[in-house]
Write a protein that holds these residues in place. Structure first.
Motif, mmCIF file in Angstrom:
data_model
loop_
_atom_site.group_PDB
_atom_site.id
_atom_site.type_symbol
_atom_site.label_atom_id
_atom_site.label_comp_id
_atom_site.label_asym_id
_atom_site.label_seq_id
_atom_site.Cartn_x
_atom_site.Cartn_y
_atom_site.Cartn_z
ATOM 1 N N ALA A 324 -43.913 34.915 48.267
ATOM 2 C CA ALA A 324 -44.392 36.288 48.462
ATOM 3 C C ALA A 324 -43.470 37.055 49.403
ATOM 4 C CB ALA A 324 -45.820 36.261 49.006
ATOM 5 N N TYR A 325 -43.000 36.377 50.476
ATOM 6 C CA TYR A 325 -42.054 37.023 51.390
ATOM 7 C C TYR A 325 -40.757 37.383 50.655
ATOM 8 C CZ TYR A 325 -44.972 35.416 55.298
ATOM 9 O OH TYR A 325 -46.005 35.189 56.168
ATOM 10 N N MET A 326 -40.300 36.476 49.799
ATOM 11 C CA MET A 326 -39.077 36.740 49.040
ATOM 12 C C MET A 326 -39.273 37.927 48.098
ATOM 13 S SD MET A 326 -36.859 34.169 46.619
ATOM 14 C CE MET A 326 -36.318 33.206 48.028
ATOM 15 N N ALA A 327 -40.433 37.993 47.466
ATOM 16 C CA ALA A 327 -40.730 39.132 46.585
ATOM 17 C C ALA A 327 -40.721 40.435 47.374
ATOM 18 C CB ALA A 327 -42.086 38.922 45.904
ATOM 19 N N GLU A 328 -41.232 40.394 48.603
ATOM 20 C CA GLU A 328 -41.234 41.581 49.470
ATOM 21 C C GLU A 328 -39.802 42.007 49.796
ATOM 22 O OE1 GLU A 328 -42.663 44.485 52.394
ATOM 23 O OE2 GLU A 328 -43.565 43.520 50.638
ATOM 24 N N ARG A 329 -38.959 41.038 50.154
ATOM 25 C CA ARG A 329 -37.583 41.360 50.528
ATOM 26 C C ARG A 329 -36.781 41.892 49.335
ATOM 27 N NH1 ARG A 329 -38.020 36.309 53.309
ATOM 28 N NH2 ARG A 329 -36.773 35.279 51.693
ATOM 29 N N GLU A 330 -37.062 41.352 48.154
ATOM 30 C CA GLU A 330 -36.278 41.719 46.978
ATOM 31 C C GLU A 330 -36.908 42.844 46.162
ATOM 32 O OE1 GLU A 330 -35.632 38.156 44.778
ATOM 33 O OE2 GLU A 330 -34.433 37.209 46.366
ATOM 34 N N GLY A 331 -38.034 43.375 46.620
ATOM 35 C CA GLY A 331 -38.676 44.492 45.934
ATOM 36 C C GLY A 331 -39.286 44.116 44.599
ATOM 37 N N LYS A 332 -39.770 42.893 44.462
ATOM 38 C CA LYS A 332 -40.386 42.429 43.214
ATOM 39 C C LYS A 332 -41.902 42.365 43.375
ATOM 40 C CE LYS A 332 -36.436 39.494 41.969
ATOM 41 N NZ LYS A 332 -35.996 38.085 41.703
ATOM 42 N N ASP A 333 -42.602 42.381 42.233
ATOM 43 C CA ASP A 333 -44.063 42.212 42.270
ATOM 44 C C ASP A 333 -44.428 40.789 42.673
ATOM 45 O OD1 ASP A 333 -44.463 44.800 41.536
ATOM 46 O OD2 ASP A 333 -44.883 44.366 39.429
ATOM 47 N N TYR A 334 -43.738 39.832 42.109
ATOM 48 C CA TYR A 334 -44.026 38.437 42.423
ATOM 49 C C TYR A 334 -42.796 37.576 42.207
ATOM 50 C CZ TYR A 334 -44.527 37.743 37.330
ATOM 51 O OH TYR A 334 -44.304 37.680 35.979
ATOM 52 N N VAL A 335 -42.825 36.416 42.825
ATOM 53 C CA VAL A 335 -41.772 35.415 42.649
ATOM 54 C C VAL A 335 -42.443 34.090 42.338
ATOM 55 C CG1 VAL A 335 -40.058 34.015 43.875
ATOM 56 C CG2 VAL A 335 -40.001 36.507 44.063
ATOM 57 N N VAL A 336 -41.962 33.414 41.287
ATOM 58 C CA VAL A 336 -42.460 32.089 40.936
ATOM 59 C C VAL A 336 -41.562 31.048 41.610
ATOM 60 C CG1 VAL A 336 -43.018 30.499 39.060
ATOM 61 C CG2 VAL A 336 -43.273 32.969 38.727
ATOM 62 N N CYS A 337 -42.154 30.099 42.276
ATOM 63 C CA CYS A 337 -41.402 29.109 43.045
ATOM 64 C C CYS A 337 -40.739 28.100 42.109
ATOM 65 C CB CYS A 337 -42.320 28.384 44.011
ATOM 66 S SG CYS A 337 -43.106 29.487 45.206
ATOM 67 N N SER A 338 -39.376 28.149 42.042
ATOM 68 C CA SER A 338 -38.606 27.186 41.253
ATOM 69 C C SER A 338 -38.237 25.991 42.125
ATOM 70 C CB SER A 338 -37.335 27.845 40.723
ATOM 71 O OG SER A 338 -36.489 28.202 41.813
ATOM 72 N N ASN A 339 -37.685 24.948 41.514
ATOM 73 C CA ASN A 339 -37.286 23.758 42.262
ATOM 74 C C ASN A 339 -36.209 24.079 43.293
ATOM 75 O OD1 ASN A 339 -39.084 22.084 40.911
ATOM 76 N ND2 ASN A 339 -37.606 21.575 39.299
ATOM 77 N N GLU A 340 -35.234 24.900 42.893
ATOM 78 C CA GLU A 340 -34.178 25.292 43.815
ATOM 79 C C GLU A 340 -34.730 26.091 44.982
ATOM 80 O OE1 GLU A 340 -30.599 25.813 45.683
ATOM 81 O OE2 GLU A 340 -31.148 24.409 44.087
ATOM 82 N N MET A 341 -35.671 26.961 44.656
ATOM 83 C CA MET A 341 -36.298 27.764 45.694
ATOM 84 C C MET A 341 -37.105 26.887 46.650
ATOM 85 S SD MET A 341 -38.678 31.100 45.041
ATOM 86 C CE MET A 341 -37.515 31.633 43.787
ATOM 87 N N LEU A 342 -37.781 25.890 46.092
ATOM 88 C CA LEU A 342 -38.567 24.985 46.932
ATOM 89 C C LEU A 342 -37.674 24.189 47.881
ATOM 90 C CD1 LEU A 342 -41.148 23.626 44.318
ATOM 91 C CD2 LEU A 342 -41.524 25.350 46.095
ATOM 92 N N ARG A 343 -36.509 23.812 47.390
ATOM 93 C CA ARG A 343 -35.576 23.105 48.265
ATOM 94 C C ARG A 343 -35.168 24.006 49.433
ATOM 95 N NH1 ARG A 343 -30.668 23.248 49.470
ATOM 96 N NH2 ARG A 343 -30.205 24.862 47.926
ATOM 97 N N LYS A 344 -34.914 25.267 49.110
ATOM 98 C CA LYS A 344 -34.549 26.226 50.151
ATOM 99 C C LYS A 344 -35.710 26.446 51.115
ATOM 100 C CE LYS A 344 -32.919 30.967 50.808
ATOM 101 N NZ LYS A 344 -32.601 32.255 50.146
ATOM 102 N N PHE A 345 -36.927 26.533 50.572
ATOM 103 C CA PHE A 345 -38.107 26.708 51.425
ATOM 104 C C PHE A 345 -38.269 25.534 52.379
ATOM 105 C CE2 PHE A 345 -40.407 29.463 48.027
ATOM 106 C CZ PHE A 345 -39.585 30.529 48.364
#
Length: 445
Positions: A324-345
């Motif tokens: 949700a924070y990433m969606a806020e920063r990137e101006g998107k409605d929502y972001v779905v958590c991918s494996n790569e994103m989870l690694r970064k998280f």
């Protein structure tokens, strides 16, 4: 003062501890006489027992206009004809309900009957239990083994019934307290404890992969600056109502923090979830227009699809929250958590756990980006920059650690750490007779 109306009672001399005749004091004692005393103190009536010698004269007085009340009847007793009965109280014994009565003779007025029945209905079970305990002393002048056993049995039945009633009552109070502890005060919906409990009850190995965890993020700090705390609470309540309207029986909705709602949503795929989410966000973002607010409201969503091996709800909430924070920063409605994103998280979470300790260990270093005078080509000042010299990861830039410190609420510590280092730097220049050099420091909002 209004004159009292005298009301006469014919009592039961052998109904201990409810009502009995004490030959020492030559008066009626027990629970029922105490209730009559309380009724007399609280009403315009003065209830007195008709003079008696310790014998049961109720049958005699049933058709006699000298008394208005006949008392001390236990379920199963023969009640005289021509009288009206009123229930004193009930008890449960062996799964059977027992009732205790008093009767009104033809001499009793309708107002007396109504007033006394109203009073009896107002007597709580706690008060009744107290009266039972107060009167549970065997009168010294009574003898006989069977009488004693019967009296004690009645007392035990009444006390047991009172205890059962109290247990049920306080169990309900305890259940209400537990519900209140699981309720968010601002919105009235469940909180994180509520979510934890129902997550364990609803989500299991067979249906886990059919659920998505949605974190609805609201920039509460911005909203509070624009409208104040009252406006924040009103908007949160509005969001709760909208989300409840789109929540099915298989879903679990909760407010888990001041900035976020979590919804465990049963949905087969992202296509259906996207179709569901679009009107939800439209309804929430229409708040300002709907209620003529002078500001826009923002909400973004992080979506974490549950996996078969997922057990830690806190970990899943964290992942969706970061989305949700990433969606806020990137101006998107929502972001779905991918494996790569989870690694970064996961890396960010580890950094977040270490960031305050890094401050205390002075791992944040001051860098100066110089300003050069274009005419003289002399360095005249600079801008203060912070870098995190991480022991394992090397030098990290602000775009990595500033969002983490904002989430932890410690960004102000970095501001003042940087300011102190700048002041120390300028003081060191001053000792070398360099007094015109300036440094600009960026502060968080």
């Amino acid at each position: 003062m209004e004159e009292k109306v005298i009301v006469y009672v014919a009592g039961n001399p052998d109904a201990y501890p409810l009502e009995y005749y004490d030959t020492n004091s030559q008066t009626y004692e027990g629970v029922i006489p105490q209730l009559f005393k309380q009724f007399s103190a609280a009403s315009r009536y003065e209830v007195v027992y008709y003079p008696a010698d310790g014998t049961d004269q109720r049958s005699h007085f049933a058709q006699n206009p000298q008394v208005e009340i006949l008392s001390g009847y236990i379920q199963g007793d023969s009640i005289p004809s021509g009288v009206q009965t009123a229930v004193l109280f009930h008890t449960m014994h062996g799964g059977m309900e027992n009732s205790y009565y008093l009767c009104f003779t033809a001499s009793a007025s309708g107002s007396l009957q109504a007033d006394l029945e109203t009073f009896l209905a107002s007597v709580s079970q706690e008060e009744l239990s107290g009266l039972l305990i107060e009167t549970a002393v065997l009168p010294q002048n009574q003898t006989g083994l069977y009488w004693t056993i019967g009296a004690l049995s009645l007392l035990i039945v009444l006390l047991a019934s009172s205890i059962i009633w109290l247990i049920r009552k306080y169990k309900k109070k305890l259940e209400k307290m537990e519900r209140d502890l699981e309720r968010d005060e601002a919105t009235g919906i469940g909180n994180l404890d509520y979510l934890m409990r129902y997550y364990k009850q609803v989500i299991h190995d067979k249906n886990r992969i059919l659920y998505h965890l949605l974190y609805f993020y609201i920039d509460v700090d911005r909203l509070q600056r624009l409208g104040g705390r009252t406006e924040v609470d009103e908007f949160l309540r509005y969001c709760a109502v909208v989300l409840q309207g789109y929540t099915s029986d298989a879903d679990i909705l909760a407010k888990v923090s001041d900035q976020g709602f979590v919804l465990l949503k049963l949905s087969e795929n992202m296509q259906k979830l996207d179709a569901w989410l679009t009107p939800v966000l439209y309804q929430i973002r229409s708040y300002s227009q709907k209620y003529a607010k002078p500001f826009e409201v923002h909400m973004t969503v992080g979506i974490y699809p549950l996996k078969a091996e997922d057990w830690d709800l806190n970990e899943m909430i964290f992942n969706a929250c970061q989305g949700a924070y990433m969606a806020e920063r990137e101006g998107k409605d929502y972001v779905v958590c991918s494996n790569e994103m989870l690694r970064k998280f996961a890396e960010e979470k580890q950094l977040q756990a270490n960031v305050e300790e890094a401050l205390s260990k002075h791992e944040f270093q001051l860098y100066i980006q110089f300003y050069v005078d274009i005419d003289s080509y002399q360095v005249v000042g600079g801008e203060a920059l912070s870098r995190w010299n991480h022991p394992q990861k090397g030098v990290l830039k602000p775009d990595v650690f500033v969002p983490l410190m904002e989430q932890e609420g410690i960004i102000n510590k970095l501001d003042y750490d940087c300011l102190k280092k700048v002041c120390d730097f300028l003081e060191s220049l001053r000792t070398n007779n360099i007094e015109t050099f300036f440094v600009s420091c960026n502060f968080s909002r």
